[in-house]
Scaffold this motif. Structure first.
Motif, short mmCIF file in Angstrom:
data_model
loop_
_atom_site.label_atom_id
_atom_site.label_comp_id
_atom_site.label_asym_id
_atom_site.label_seq_id
_atom_site.Cartn_x
_atom_site.Cartn_y
_atom_site.Cartn_z
N UNK A 90 -21.07 51.12 92.09
CA UNK A 90 -20.63 52.50 91.85
C UNK A 90 -20.71 53.32 93.13
N UNK A 91 -19.73 54.19 93.33
CA UNK A 91 -19.73 55.10 94.47
C UNK A 91 -19.84 56.54 93.97
N UNK A 92 -20.83 57.25 94.45
CA UNK A 92 -20.99 58.67 94.12
C UNK A 92 -20.29 59.48 95.19
N UNK A 93 -19.32 60.30 94.79
CA UNK A 93 -18.51 61.06 95.74
C UNK A 93 -18.62 62.55 95.48
N UNK A 94 -18.71 63.31 96.55
CA UNK A 94 -18.78 64.77 96.43
C UNK A 94 -17.52 65.32 95.78
N UNK A 95 -16.37 64.85 96.23
CA UNK A 95 -15.07 65.20 95.65
C UNK A 95 -14.29 63.90 95.50
N UNK A 96 -14.08 63.46 94.28
CA UNK A 96 -13.43 62.17 94.05
C UNK A 96 -11.99 62.14 94.55
N UNK A 97 -11.34 63.29 94.59
CA UNK A 97 -9.96 63.33 95.10
C UNK A 97 -9.93 63.09 96.60
N UNK A 98 -10.84 63.77 97.32
CA UNK A 98 -10.91 63.58 98.77
C UNK A 98 -11.34 62.16 99.11
N UNK A 99 -12.38 61.68 98.45
CA UNK A 99 -12.88 60.34 98.72
C UNK A 99 -11.90 59.27 98.26
N UNK A 100 -11.12 59.58 97.23
CA UNK A 100 -10.14 58.62 96.75
C UNK A 100 -9.14 58.24 97.83
#
Length: 223
Positions: free
Chosen positions: A30-40
């Motif tokens: 699992x990856x925890x992302x601050x903003x899933x759109x940016x990290x996507x």
């Protein structure tokens, strides 16, 4: 028992992503992302297919316990922020502390952090320095500036473009117009810029040329 990986991501230039960071992100559960759109966009660029979950300053207090349970069950989790190293003026501290308290292994990879290149290329002493991050917006700001006016080490601040003029004005008032300042903007990106001079000179420059992008301010300590 699982493991928490703290994984820095590029602050602008995607070529600054390390081989090790890519390998870790491809292999965690699992990856925890601050903003899933940016990290996507970042994950897609490097063909990383691990599932993501939102983890930011507005929900981290509520999600920490659940994430600790997942780690205890054996899941490996990576924490990333929108740019740079998590927990440096970004979410990350609460989860790291919870893992330490629960004897869950934590591994932090080395990588991009905006204040390091800003400090090194400022031309100001970097053998001893203090990282202040963002100054208080209102409450406590004046008191903090009064304390920092006596600081002898080089000081590093983060600032947003629409607050830069206000902050530079305060530096000129509290530290003196002749205090040496370096402002780095858009580090590693196409329009990267570093402007060096006195507090007043830098204030005059950005008053005439409103800044854009992420900003790091490096200020000389009191002589």
């Amino acid at each position: 028992m699982g493991k928490l990986f703290i994984v820095p991501t590029p602050i602008g230039n995607l070529k600054d992503m390390t081989y090790r960071a890519i390998e870790v992100l491809k292999n965690v559960d699992l990856i925890l992302a601050e903003d899933t759109r940016t990290s996507g966009k970042l994950l897609k660029h490097f063909d990383i297919g691990a599932p993501m979950q939102s983890h930011h300053m507005h929900n981290e207090h509520k999600t920490v316990d659940g994430l600790v349970d997942k780690l205890k069950s054996g899941l490996s989790i990576a924490l990333i922020s929108d740019a740079g190293t998590p927990a440096i003026s970004d979410p990350g501290f609460l989860l790291t502390r919870a893992c330490v308290e629960n004897d869950i292994p934590v591994e932090c990879l080395p990588g991009a952090t905006a204040f390091v290149p800003a400090l090194v290329n400022s031309g100001l002493p970097n053998d001893k320095f203090v990282f202040e991050g963002f100054l208080p917006i209102k409450k406590g700001r004046q008191t903090r500036l009064q304390v920092l006016a006596e600081e002898t080490r080089t000081m590093i601040f983060y600032e947003s473009p629409h607050k830069l003029i206000k902050t530079l004005t305060h530096f000129s008032e509290y530290f003196g117009e002749d205090r040496q300042v370096s402002v780095s903007r858009e580090l590693t990106k196409l329009y990267e810029e570093t402007v060096r001079g006195t507090a007043q000179e830098i204030l005059d420059y950005y008053t005439k040329k409103p800044p854009k992008g992420e900003i790091v301010i490096v200020v000389a300590g009191k002589k």
